[in-house]
Motif scaffolding. Sequence first.
Motif, PDB file in Angstrom:
ATOM      1  N   ASP A   1       0.836  -1.211   0.000  1.00 52.19           N
ATOM      2  CA  ASP A   1       0.000   0.000   0.000  1.00 52.19           C
ATOM      3  C   ASP A   1       0.864   1.251   0.000  1.00 52.19           C
ATOM      4  N   LEU A   2       1.878   1.237   0.837  1.00 53.24           N
ATOM      5  CA  LEU A   2       2.764   2.397   0.943  1.00 53.24           C
ATOM      6  C   LEU A   2       3.541   2.629  -0.347  1.00 53.24           C
ATOM      7  N   VAL A   3       3.985   1.531  -0.959  1.00 53.85           N
ATOM      8  CA  VAL A   3       4.704   1.642  -2.233  1.00 53.85           C
ATOM      9  C   VAL A   3       3.810   2.287  -3.281  1.00 53.85           C
ATOM     10  N   ARG A   4       2.596   1.763  -3.424  1.00 53.80           N
ATOM     11  CA  ARG A   4       1.657   2.319  -4.406  1.00 53.80           C
ATOM     12  C   ARG A   4       1.409   3.798  -4.142  1.00 53.80           C
ATOM     13  N   ASN A   5       1.168   4.126  -2.891  1.00 50.30           N
ATOM     14  CA  ASN A   5       0.856   5.501  -2.533  1.00 50.30           C
ATOM     15  C   ASN A   5       2.026   6.434  -2.848  1.00 50.30           C
ATOM     16  N   TYR A   6       3.225   5.992  -2.542  1.00 53.08           N
ATOM     17  CA  TYR A   6       4.405   6.835  -2.771  1.00 53.08           C
ATOM     18  C   TYR A   6       4.639   7.071  -4.262  1.00 53.08           C
ATOM     19  N   ILE A   7       4.509   6.002  -5.060  1.00 53.04           N
ATOM     20  CA  ILE A   7       4.733   6.127  -6.500  1.00 53.04           C
ATOM     21  C   ILE A   7       3.782   7.140  -7.114  1.00 53.04           C
ATOM     22  N   PHE A   8       2.499   7.029  -6.783  1.00 54.27           N
ATOM     23  CA  PHE A   8       1.523   7.906  -7.411  1.00 54.27           C
ATOM     24  C   PHE A   8       1.553   9.308  -6.819  1.00 54.27           C
ATOM     25  N   MET A   9       2.102   9.440  -5.641  1.00 59.02           N
ATOM     26  CA  MET A   9       2.322  10.767  -5.076  1.00 59.02           C
ATOM     27  C   MET A   9       3.365  11.517  -5.897  1.00 59.02           C
ATOM     28  N   LYS A  10       4.307  10.766  -6.478  1.00 56.69           N
ATOM     29  CA  LYS A  10       5.404  11.373  -7.228  1.00 56.69           C
ATOM     30  C   LYS A  10       5.057  11.679  -8.685  1.00 56.69           C
ATOM     31  N   LEU A  11       3.957  11.114  -9.173  1.00 58.92           N
ATOM     32  CA  LEU A  11       3.572  11.355 -10.565  1.00 58.92           C
ATOM     33  C   LEU A  11       2.751  12.636 -10.697  1.00 58.92           C
ATOM     34  N   PRO A  12       2.830  13.298 -11.842  1.00 54.88           N
ATOM     35  CA  PRO A  12       1.977  14.475 -12.062  1.00 54.88           C
ATOM     36  C   PRO A  12       0.505  14.084 -11.959  1.00 54.88           C
ATOM     37  N   SER A  13      -0.302  14.952 -11.400  1.00 60.07           N
ATOM     38  CA  SER A  13      -1.715  14.629 -11.140  1.00 60.07           C
ATOM     39  C   SER A  13      -2.470  14.244 -12.406  1.00 60.07           C
ATOM     40  N   GLU A  14      -2.126  14.868 -13.543  1.00 61.22           N
ATOM     41  CA  GLU A  14      -2.856  14.590 -14.780  1.00 61.22           C
ATOM     42  C   GLU A  14      -2.514  13.206 -15.371  1.00 61.22           C
ATOM     43  N   GLU A  15      -1.458  12.570 -14.862  1.00 62.64           N
ATOM     44  CA  GLU A  15      -1.055  11.257 -15.402  1.00 62.64           C
ATOM     45  C   GLU A  15      -1.426  10.096 -14.486  1.00 62.64           C
ATOM     46  N   ARG A  16      -1.846  10.386 -13.270  1.00 62.59           N
ATOM     47  CA  ARG A  16      -2.039   9.319 -12.282  1.00 62.59           C
ATOM     48  C   ARG A  16      -3.084   8.299 -12.708  1.00 62.59           C
ATOM     49  N   ASP A  17      -4.239   8.759 -13.153  1.00 61.51           N
ATOM     50  CA  ASP A  17      -5.311   7.835 -13.508  1.00 61.51           C
ATOM     51  C   ASP A  17      -4.911   6.916 -14.656  1.00 61.51           C
ATOM     52  N   GLU A  18      -4.264   7.492 -15.665  1.00 61.00           N
ATOM     53  CA  GLU A  18      -3.884   6.696 -16.835  1.00 61.00           C
ATOM     54  C   GLU A  18      -2.850   5.635 -16.463  1.00 61.00           C
ATOM     55  N   VAL A  19      -1.835   6.020 -15.689  1.00 62.79           N
ATOM     56  CA  VAL A  19      -0.781   5.086 -15.275  1.00 62.79           C
ATOM     57  C   VAL A  19      -1.360   4.033 -14.335  1.00 62.79           C
ATOM     58  N   TYR A  20      -2.221   4.455 -13.442  1.00 64.34           N
ATOM     59  CA  TYR A  20      -2.830   3.511 -12.496  1.00 64.34           C
ATOM     60  C   TYR A  20      -3.641   2.448 -13.246  1.00 64.34           C
TER      61      TYR A  20
ATOM     62  N   ILE B   1      10.494   8.182 -12.478  1.00 68.63           N
ATOM     63  CA  ILE B   1       9.497   7.446 -11.693  1.00 68.63           C
ATOM     64  C   ILE B   1       8.787   6.433 -12.575  1.00 68.63           C
ATOM     65  N   LYS B   2       8.385   6.853 -13.782  1.00 72.45           N
ATOM     66  CA  LYS B   2       7.669   5.945 -14.685  1.00 72.45           C
ATOM     67  C   LYS B   2       8.567   4.817 -15.183  1.00 72.45           C
ATOM     68  N   ALA B   3       9.836   5.130 -15.414  1.00 71.23           N
ATOM     69  CA  ALA B   3      10.775   4.095 -15.869  1.00 71.23           C
ATOM     70  C   ALA B   3      10.964   3.036 -14.786  1.00 71.23           C
ATOM     71  N   GLU B   4      11.123   3.485 -13.542  1.00 71.79           N
ATOM     72  CA  GLU B   4      11.307   2.547 -12.436  1.00 71.79           C
ATOM     73  C   GLU B   4      10.031   1.744 -12.179  1.00 71.79           C
ATOM     74  N   LEU B   5       8.868   2.398 -12.317  1.00 80.15           N
ATOM     75  CA  LEU B   5       7.598   1.704 -12.143  1.00 80.15           C
ATOM     76  C   LEU B   5       7.433   0.622 -13.206  1.00 80.15           C
ATOM     77  N   HIS B   6       7.786   0.943 -14.444  1.00 81.94           N
ATOM     78  CA  HIS B   6       7.695  -0.030 -15.526  1.00 81.94           C
ATOM     79  C   HIS B   6       8.569  -1.251 -15.223  1.00 81.94           C
ATOM     80  N   ASN B   7       9.757  -1.001 -14.714  1.00 77.58           N
ATOM     81  CA  ASN B   7      10.686  -2.086 -14.373  1.00 77.58           C
ATOM     82  C   ASN B   7      10.138  -2.937 -13.227  1.00 77.58           C
ATOM     83  N   LEU B   8       9.634  -2.273 -12.203  1.00 76.73           N
ATOM     84  CA  LEU B   8       9.064  -2.973 -11.045  1.00 76.73           C
ATOM     85  C   LEU B   8       7.909  -3.872 -11.471  1.00 76.73           C
ATOM     86  N   ILE B   9       7.013  -3.356 -12.299  1.00 77.89           N
ATOM     87  CA  ILE B   9       5.855  -4.126 -12.734  1.00 77.89           C
ATOM     88  C   ILE B   9       6.272  -5.286 -13.635  1.00 77.89           C
ATOM     89  N   LYS B  10       7.253  -5.062 -14.477  1.00 75.73           N
ATOM     90  CA  LYS B  10       7.729  -6.127 -15.366  1.00 75.73           C
ATOM     91  C   LYS B  10       8.235  -7.329 -14.564  1.00 75.73           C
TER      92      LYS B  10
END
Length: 401
Positions: A46-65, A131-140
């Motif tokens: 939960d904390l990981v998810r929250n931190y990642i999306f806290m770091k993303l621009p607000s206009e991109e959060r929904d799409e990335v999520y 942030i997005k590059a690291e998220l992509h790697n984590l999810i992969k």
Amino acid sequence: MLDFAKFKNIILERLVLVNITSDNNDNPYLIFESLNNKGEELTQADLVRNYIFMKLPSEERDEVYNSEWLPLQESFKSNMKQKEYADELTKAFWFYLRKDGEAVNEKAVYKSIKQRFDESAKRFEKPELGIKAELHNLIKFTNYYLRLNFDDEEQEPKLRHWFQRLKKLDFTTCHIFLLNIYYEYEVQHLTIQDFEKILQYLESYFVRRWIVGIPTRALGITFNNLYKQVKETNPEDLVNGLRQVLISFDKTQVFPDDNLFCQHITNEPLYNPKSSTANERVKFLLESIEQSLSKERVDTQPMSLEHIMPQKSPLRKEWQEMLGENYNKAHKEWLHTLGNLTLTQYNSELSNKSFEEKLKILRTSNVTLNQYFHKVNVWNEEEIESRAKSLAKIAIKVWPR
């Protein structure tokens, strides 16, 4: 029964609802994290998810999520109970952090991932790109973890077969190493045949250590560093690199040789009346030997382990006579060894019967393992040891070093 008066008091006097209205400049993830410091403890996932999306621009959060995080989260939820998925997701993140040799405590997953994302953000001119590059790697890599652990997630039957075998052995620590191997396979640096050979060596490493009785506590450190060691040893041939590294291990990490493996598989008691886990492994051992003996597959799933010399003590007179003067000693020493065990669906029928009665059933069995009993007429120490040595010769081919 429910105390309605008490329930009413709780609703009216103690229940507190909080409504927080944020404007476009507020970060709801930051607000959520701050509030949670005073509330119920979140899982590290939960904390990981929250931190990642806290770091993303607000206009991109929904799409990335919706495109990246939600499908991953739903895959975990579909494979286990609702309350378990977050812990399993946290474990997947823990394995991801350790795959390249970093020693990370399971309780420090959030802290370590936070650090990784912060470092990735610094490497890009626009932090959100890091942030997005690291998220992509984590999810992969977390998706690789899913395929390793859950049958329905892996589409390649050959790989699914090996992953299922590792699960049967409860040998999942090697997944730390296999995350990198799966990546090598996915980017076509590794063929499916080589991937299978790697999986076979890993299974052999575990089975030989289990048979010899080596504790598993060293395996975490072993697999944290294994990929790095293999790449340093033979970067162009990961299969031979893995074999070289495993054979080089000694002491608590040792990969037992053929002599030691055969010695233990012949003489040591493997069946444990008090451990269903141990006995499932023994069944796995015999199933694997059976599969190596014939191209025709016999369904061993409904079968159970059968002691040829019976477990029940005192032994019946005919067994005492067959085993000889020292029948008690022979019974104690050889009862639970592999030589005295086989697979059958007639466990209840065989039970405590004489060897002559058991032979009638074993000789009509369609299990290839049981064809051995066409050439024996007595069952004593010498015959049990002889069969155990025969099984050991097959085992060193099934689990090569």
